[in-house]
Design a protein around this motif. Structure first.
Motif, mmCIF file in Angstrom:
data_model
loop_
_atom_site.group_PDB
_atom_site.id
_atom_site.type_symbol
_atom_site.label_atom_id
_atom_site.label_comp_id
_atom_site.label_asym_id
_atom_site.label_seq_id
_atom_site.Cartn_x
_atom_site.Cartn_y
_atom_site.Cartn_z
ATOM 1 N N ILE A 196 -31.168 12.154 -20.984
ATOM 2 C CA ILE A 196 -30.333 12.947 -20.080
ATOM 3 C C ILE A 196 -28.934 12.352 -20.100
ATOM 4 O O ILE A 196 -28.734 11.211 -19.668
ATOM 5 C CB ILE A 196 -30.909 12.959 -18.643
ATOM 6 N N GLU A 197 -28.015 13.117 -20.640
ATOM 7 C CA GLU A 197 -26.615 12.703 -20.727
ATOM 8 C C GLU A 197 -26.415 11.382 -21.472
ATOM 9 O O GLU A 197 -25.434 10.680 -21.247
ATOM 10 C CB GLU A 197 -25.997 12.560 -19.326
ATOM 11 N N THR B 15 -22.420 29.259 -35.658
ATOM 12 C CA THR B 15 -21.322 28.315 -35.434
ATOM 13 C C THR B 15 -20.316 28.880 -34.444
ATOM 14 O O THR B 15 -19.809 28.147 -33.593
ATOM 15 C CB THR B 15 -20.569 27.940 -36.734
ATOM 16 N N THR B 16 -20.044 30.179 -34.534
ATOM 17 C CA THR B 16 -19.100 30.777 -33.573
ATOM 18 C C THR B 16 -19.641 30.611 -32.158
ATOM 19 O O THR B 16 -18.922 30.196 -31.238
ATOM 20 C CB THR B 16 -18.894 32.273 -33.868
ATOM 21 N N ARG B 17 -20.927 30.911 -32.002
ATOM 22 C CA ARG B 17 -21.532 30.785 -30.686
ATOM 23 C C ARG B 17 -21.467 29.348 -30.189
ATOM 24 O O ARG B 17 -21.142 29.072 -29.043
ATOM 25 C CB ARG B 17 -23.000 31.228 -30.767
ATOM 26 N N ALA B 18 -21.756 28.426 -31.101
ATOM 27 C CA ALA B 18 -21.771 27.007 -30.732
ATOM 28 C C ALA B 18 -20.388 26.538 -30.302
ATOM 29 O O ALA B 18 -20.232 25.809 -29.319
ATOM 30 C CB ALA B 18 -22.260 26.169 -31.913
ATOM 31 N N LEU B 19 -19.359 26.976 -31.029
ATOM 32 C CA LEU B 19 -18.011 26.521 -30.693
ATOM 33 C C LEU B 19 -17.544 27.091 -29.360
ATOM 34 O O LEU B 19 -16.694 26.511 -28.688
ATOM 35 C CB LEU B 19 -17.045 26.881 -31.821
ATOM 36 N N ARG B 20 -18.113 28.234 -28.992
ATOM 37 C CA ARG B 20 -17.694 28.850 -27.722
ATOM 38 C C ARG B 20 -18.579 28.441 -26.553
ATOM 39 O O ARG B 20 -18.322 28.807 -25.421
ATOM 40 C CB ARG B 20 -17.740 30.374 -27.838
ATOM 41 N N ASP B 21 -19.643 27.704 -26.837
ATOM 42 C CA ASP B 21 -20.605 27.349 -25.791
ATOM 43 C C ASP B 21 -20.092 26.133 -25.030
ATOM 44 O O ASP B 21 -20.182 24.997 -25.501
ATOM 45 C CB ASP B 21 -21.956 27.060 -26.478
ATOM 46 N N SER B 22 -19.562 26.349 -23.845
ATOM 47 C CA SER B 22 -18.912 25.242 -23.146
ATOM 48 C C SER B 22 -19.905 24.169 -22.715
ATOM 49 O O SER B 22 -19.572 22.987 -22.685
ATOM 50 C CB SER B 22 -18.126 25.743 -21.936
ATOM 51 N N ASN B 23 -21.154 24.577 -22.425
ATOM 52 C CA ASN B 23 -22.160 23.567 -22.082
ATOM 53 C C ASN B 23 -22.432 22.656 -23.271
ATOM 54 O O ASN B 23 -22.504 21.442 -23.146
ATOM 55 C CB ASN B 23 -23.489 24.244 -21.691
ATOM 56 N N VAL B 159 -29.876 16.599 -26.798
ATOM 57 C CA VAL B 159 -28.492 16.139 -26.684
ATOM 58 C C VAL B 159 -27.550 17.296 -26.323
ATOM 59 O O VAL B 159 -26.478 17.080 -25.761
ATOM 60 C CB VAL B 159 -28.030 15.441 -27.995
ATOM 61 N N HIS B 160 -28.009 18.516 -26.631
ATOM 62 C CA HIS B 160 -27.138 19.668 -26.397
ATOM 63 C C HIS B 160 -27.225 20.194 -24.971
ATOM 64 O O HIS B 160 -26.553 21.153 -24.604
ATOM 65 C CB HIS B 160 -27.494 20.801 -27.370
ATOM 66 N N LYS B 161 -28.058 19.560 -24.150
ATOM 67 C CA LYS B 161 -28.253 20.046 -22.776
ATOM 68 C C LYS B 161 -27.451 19.197 -21.796
ATOM 69 O O LYS B 161 -27.465 17.966 -21.850
ATOM 70 C CB LYS B 161 -29.743 19.960 -22.396
ATOM 71 N N THR B 162 -26.787 19.861 -20.858
ATOM 72 C CA THR B 162 -26.119 19.121 -19.786
ATOM 73 C C THR B 162 -27.147 18.830 -18.695
ATOM 74 O O THR B 162 -28.202 19.457 -18.623
ATOM 75 C CB THR B 162 -25.002 19.956 -19.158
ATOM 76 N N TYR B 330 -21.092 18.173 -37.292
ATOM 77 C CA TYR B 330 -22.248 18.226 -36.385
ATOM 78 C C TYR B 330 -21.780 18.120 -34.937
ATOM 79 O O TYR B 330 -22.254 18.838 -34.060
ATOM 80 C CB TYR B 330 -23.236 17.086 -36.690
ATOM 81 N N SER B 331 -20.838 17.227 -34.710
ATOM 82 C CA SER B 331 -20.323 17.020 -33.363
ATOM 83 C C SER B 331 -19.671 18.290 -32.819
ATOM 84 O O SER B 331 -19.710 18.568 -31.630
ATOM 85 C CB SER B 331 -19.309 15.878 -33.406
ATOM 86 N N ALA B 332 -19.075 19.083 -33.721
ATOM 87 C CA ALA B 332 -18.403 20.307 -33.282
ATOM 88 C C ALA B 332 -19.376 21.459 -33.065
ATOM 89 O O ALA B 332 -19.190 22.265 -32.157
ATOM 90 C CB ALA B 332 -17.342 20.709 -34.311
ATOM 91 N N ILE B 333 -20.421 21.559 -33.884
ATOM 92 C CA ILE B 333 -21.270 22.749 -33.810
ATOM 93 C C ILE B 333 -22.676 22.481 -33.290
ATOM 94 O O ILE B 333 -23.422 23.421 -33.032
ATOM 95 C CB ILE B 333 -21.366 23.479 -35.174
ATOM 96 N N GLY B 334 -23.090 21.231 -33.152
ATOM 97 C CA GLY B 334 -24.425 20.929 -32.645
ATOM 98 C C GLY B 334 -25.507 21.242 -33.662
ATOM 99 O O GLY B 334 -25.263 21.854 -34.690
ATOM 100 N N GLY B 335 -26.736 20.834 -33.349
ATOM 101 C CA GLY B 335 -27.819 20.907 -34.322
ATOM 102 C C GLY B 335 -28.373 22.295 -34.588
ATOM 103 O O GLY B 335 -28.794 22.598 -35.696
#
Lengths: 218, 476, 261
Positions: A196-197, B15-23, B159-162, B330-335
């Motif tokens: 988590i984070e 990738t477009t969706r990922a770049l726009r996904d603020s979470n 890792v992609h979850k807040t 990877y850091s920009a678009i996530g897995g």
């Protein structure tokens, strides 16, 4: 031998040797490499073993107390008292632990842990100074469940069993007179997660606290 | 639409969706520096780090060159220990084997420790279709399972979850179990997961884990975790199943130590994970507890083919995730943008090899070849070089757009004729200079919207260096 | 004639690079000035256009080979080949020999070229043993380490060493100075939104560092970063490190117009 097994091994051989079969000579070479295996690229450090071990253990959120062999029960009571835990002890086995004459201040159980187990007390097979790790082996009186289900895990460590490098533990295991341990757990600090984070939180699924009672026999 | 074209659309959309996904961006932003810094600290604390990486690479190369031999020796040991070894050529075969074992055990509940190979096999959906309840127990995998998603990182699945997203997930799924408070603090979230999963651990019939390593010397599988869930999954149920790729075997315990030293440091910057465990077979007479049956399912799924070509080094991979952690793409678009269970640089190399080149055209191209992955790999896989190799292979198979290939050929044809090249460049250079020299940069260039939509383009000087030099100096 | 008094100067061929040649020739002139300052005689062969990276990175090895052969032939006579670009030198030194692995003759020639090809700042420091340059620059600068230069050629200390000798210049490291700027050649237009995200992150790091000037050793990166800085309206000036070292900073910086001066 299943068809899948034959085919996979054939594919591998085909990729590696153009299809030539693995010779008995080669197999013996591989076995010999395993048997004559030695440590490679070990980290070099000259620290005194006990000091290093304690320092590394604390660095991963572990706690310890150095106690006399006769005061193991005292060590256990002090730890569980500090955390207001009932003295219901699931006990493992080992030379130091077996010698303890438990008083009636504690309840002792010699069985597998369950999801309600609060405290287990184990004795380490060995400990590794390199990384502050305790080594626990499964056995008739040393159930693996003790290492993972309780809230508190207390491990008795004979300081003479603290070795320098991880490979030293393999040597001890290979030379053991008892039957080979089915499970070997190398435990370094209490359970934790960074899921988590990406921030560490202790007490994920395994014990929340790992407390060592380190005994230095004269 | 062809397979290649539809894959392309899918990648672009993801990738477009990922770049726009603020979470996602918030979560990835928080994760980025941490992994990099921790690895650097771990490296600084171990002077022998590079020497250890070389030793790790050498062990893996030796095994790969003798893979069949070591697999046979490992198998022998497992059988001696009372375990069973199953071989699966494909993901489907492997899933069937696992499903059959569960059926024979009359299993109803299956717990799972983290296993990327099981994700590769889509094991969970096969088991669920067979009527089993499958529960992921690694906290990150559990979160991802609740969300109905796949992991987005090989060691940090969520890792992609807040934290806010996790709060909502737990509230939604745990309320019916009696946890009615909406929990927001990290500690409380972890405690709730611990509490919820405890009962499952002890009632599961079958536990399925992966294996970081399979040790030929003793027939043990090794799992490296921090939470303890892998161990609870391995030791409590009646049946323990290990799913592992065939490349996971290593010769001896001493070799294990070398690999362990680079694994945790490369992954999370730790010297040792909290739990590094070796499991070798079902319970013995000398045990007081333990599974009645121990099964290892070895998966090929294209790995043996990789041995023969120039991609063998990819099989050294120990799944540490360092390349993901250091990859700016990877850091920009996530897995999830990568479209399969393996992401980041290692995913971009593996996916075309295991899933076919047709379905993954973008992956090796969505990369700047910056080489950070290659630089941090603990077993020195030349990842960025392998990605370039993929591009050469794609070209050979004509998988890249025809028009692009034509343009490059035409440009190269001109570039081998310097006088013609200079002649053709003269007018466009002069025009761009004329348009943009006052302002210094062009805001719009026809056909180059990819650049100028978001960036200015610095105005060319108007006359090339070669022409200027040779008009000053005469012929060389 | 007293032969002791004749100093044999080091002969180098300048590989100007396609980007510098077409977009910012000043970098070529700066490179020549620095090489001459260090005691070299510089030849600029006409028969050069590009190292072939765009073709190679697109997977077209045949086209790359054609270009590589031209480069090898053109520079066969030079003792050293110098380029003010890490990525071009990486291509020549590491990729050319690999391209010709099935052709023993050309592989040998490619290796010979690779052995004598250097990136500018590393050549000046390591081969010519240049300790300092004669230049002034009044500003606080940060140096962006281009990926190929850093990871394939080990270029890091050399430009910083030379920059330390520039009078008036203060060098400050920015966060993530060695993280890719998102150029990657054709990547920047094939995957523009990912590229834009990466260059925006780079510009944010430039901004946080508080510097007024950004320097680097590869024009591709600098065009990308300068282009984004300008679009964001950031007041940071961008120069190729050769321009600063050669004291050629009186004119417009990269992306700067005459109206900005």
């Amino acid at each position: 031998m299943t068809e899948a097994r034959t085919q996979i091994l054939a594919n591998i051989r085909s990729a590696l040797t153009g299809g030539e079969p693995r010779t008995p000579l080669r197999m013996n070479e591989l076995k010999a490499r395993i048997e004559s295996s030695t440590p490679k690229a070990q980290p070099h450090f000259e620290d005194e073993l006990l000091n290093r071990f304690c320092q590394k253990h604390v660095a991963v959120h572990g706690t310890y107390e150095r106690v006399a062999a006769q005061d193991l029960e005292g060590g256990v009571l002090r730890h569980i008292g500090a955390h207001q835990v009932d003295p219901q002890l699931y006990l493992g086995a080992g030379p130091l632990l077996d010698a303890v004459q438990w008083s009636d201040q504690v309840f002792t159980y010699f069985k597998s842990a369950d999801q309600h187990t609060q405290v287990a007390v184990s004795e380490a097979f060995a400990a590794i100074a390199e990384t502050g790790t305790v080594v626990l082996c499964s056995g008739a009186s040393t159930p693996t469940s003790h290492n993972f289900l309780p809230e508190d895990h207390i491990v008795v460590v004979d300081s003479a069993r603290i070795v320098r490098h991880q490979e030293d533990v393999w040597t001890l295991l290979r030379n053991r007179e008892d039957a080979a341990a089915r499970v070997v757990n190398l435990i370094t600090g209490p359970s934790k997660t960074g899921d988590i984070e990406q921030t560490i939180q202790y007490g994920a699924h395994g014990p929340r606290r790992l407390h060592l009672l380190i005994v230095e026999l004269a | 639409m062809s397979a290649v074209a539809s894959q392309k659309v899918a990648f672009r959309e993801r990738t477009t969706r990922a770049l726009r996904d603020s979470n996602l961006q918030q979560a990835m932003g928080k994760a980025r520096g941490g992994f990099v810094d921790k690895r650097l600290e771990a490296m600084a604390a171990l002077p022998e780090f590079d020497e250890t990486r070389d030793a790790a690479r050498d062990i893996k190369d030796h095994v790969l060159a003798n893979l069949d031999g070591y697999l046979e020796l490992y198998e022998q040991k497992v059988i001696e220990n009372g375990g069973q070894v199953h071989w699966a050529r494909t993901a489907e075969e492997a899933c069937q084997i696992v499903a059959d074992i569960c059926k024979e055990a009359n299993a109803q509940v299956v717990t799972k420790g983290k296993s990327m190979v099981s994700e590769e096999m889509h094991l969970n959906s096969v088991l669920e279709a067979a009527g089993l309840k499958v529960v992921e127990t690694d906290l990150g995998e559990y979160i991802v399972q609740l969300a109905g998603e796949t992991p987005s990182h090989i060691i940090a699945p969520a890792v992609h979850k807040t934290r806010e997203q996790i709060t909502e997930l737990f509230h939604e799924h745990h309320s019916k179990l009696g946890y009615t408070d909406r929990v927001t603090q990290r500690e409380a979230l972890v405690n709730e997961a611990r509490s919820v999963l405890r009962g499952t651990f002890v009632t599961a019939d079958v536990g399925i884990t992966g294996a970081n390593f399979l040790v030929a010397e003793t027939g043990a599988n090794v799992i490296v975790t921090n939470e303890g869930n892998g161990d609870l999954t391995s030791s409590l149920p009646r049946v323990h199943i290990v799913t592992a790729g065939i490349e996971k075997v290593i010769p001896s315990l001493d070799d294990l130590s070398v690999l362990l030293r680079v694994l945790a440091r490369s992954a999370t910057g730790q010297e040792m994970s909290a739990y590094t465990s070796l499991y070798s077979g079902p319970r013995q007479d000398t045990d007081s507890e333990g599974p009645e049956a121990y099964h290892v399912v070895l998966l090929d799924n294209g790995r043996s083919t990789m041995l023969g070509g120039g991609y063998r080094s990819m099989l050294r991979c120990i799944r540490c995730g360092a390349c993901l952690n250091h990859c700016p793409v990877y850091s920009a678009i996530g897995g999830h943008a990568y479209g399969w269970v393996y992401s980041g640089p290692m995913g971009s190399v593996l996916t075309p090899l295991l899933n076919g080149f047709d379905d993954s055209v973008d992956l090796p191209n969505a990369c700047t070849l910056n080489g950070r992955c290659k630089a941090v790999c603990p077993v020195r896989i030349p990842l960025s070089d392998l990605l370039l190799k993929h591009r050469l292979e794609q070209y050979r198979r004509r998988l890249t757009p025809l028009f692009g290939r034509f343009l490059v050929r035409a440009w190269a044809w001109v570039a081998t004729r310097p006088r013609l090249y200079q002649g053709l460049m003269a007018l466009p250079l002069w025009l761009m200079h004329w348009r943009g020299h006052r302002r210094g940069a062009l805001e719009h260039i026809p056909f180059a919207g990819g650049w100028t939509d978001s960036r200015d383009f610095p105005t060319p000087a108007g006359r090339s260096f070669i022409r200027q030099w040779h008009s000053r100096k005469g012929k060389s | 004639m007293n032969s002791d008094k004749i100093k044999t100067s080091t002969q180098v061929g300048l590989f100007v690079t396609c980007l510098a040649d077409l977009i910012r020739p000043q970098i070529g002139f700066a490179a020549v000035a620095l090489l001459e300052q260090a005691g070299c005689t510089v030849r600029v062969p006409r028969n050069q256009t590009c190292c072939g990276q765009p073709a190679l990175n697109s997977g077209d090895s045949a086209s790359t080979i054609a270009i590589a052969k031209m480069v090898i032939k053109t520079f066969a006579q030079d003792d050293y080949v110098i380029a003010a670009s890490g990525s071009c030198v990486d291509t020549i030194c590491h990729k050319y020999p690999e391209l010709f692995r099935n052709d023993a003759l050309w592989a040998g020639r490619a290796r010979a070229l690779a052995a004598k090809t250097w990136e500018l700042t590393s050549f000046l420091v390591e081969v010519m043993e240049l300790q300092q340059v004669e230049a002034t620059y009044d500003g606080v600068c940060s140096y962006h380490d281009s990926c190929s230069g850093l990871r394939e050629l080990g270029i890091h200390d050399q430009p910083r060493q030379l920059l330390a000798s520039v009078v008036g210049l203060e060098l400050k490291e920015m966060n993530e100075n060695n993280v890719c700027c998102g150029f990657g050649g054709l990547f920047s237009i094939k995957y523009p939104d990912i590229s834009t995200r990466m260059v925006s992150d780079k510009c944010a790091n430039v901004g946080h560092s508080g510097v007024d000037t950004l320097l680097g050793g590869d024009l591709g990166c600098l065009l990308n970063i300068a282009g984004r800085l300008r679009r964001e309206g950031a007041p940071v000036r961008v120069f190729h490190v050769a321009e600063v070292l050669a004291g050629m900073t009186d004119g417009p910086a990269i992306g700067e117009g005459e109206s900005d001066l």
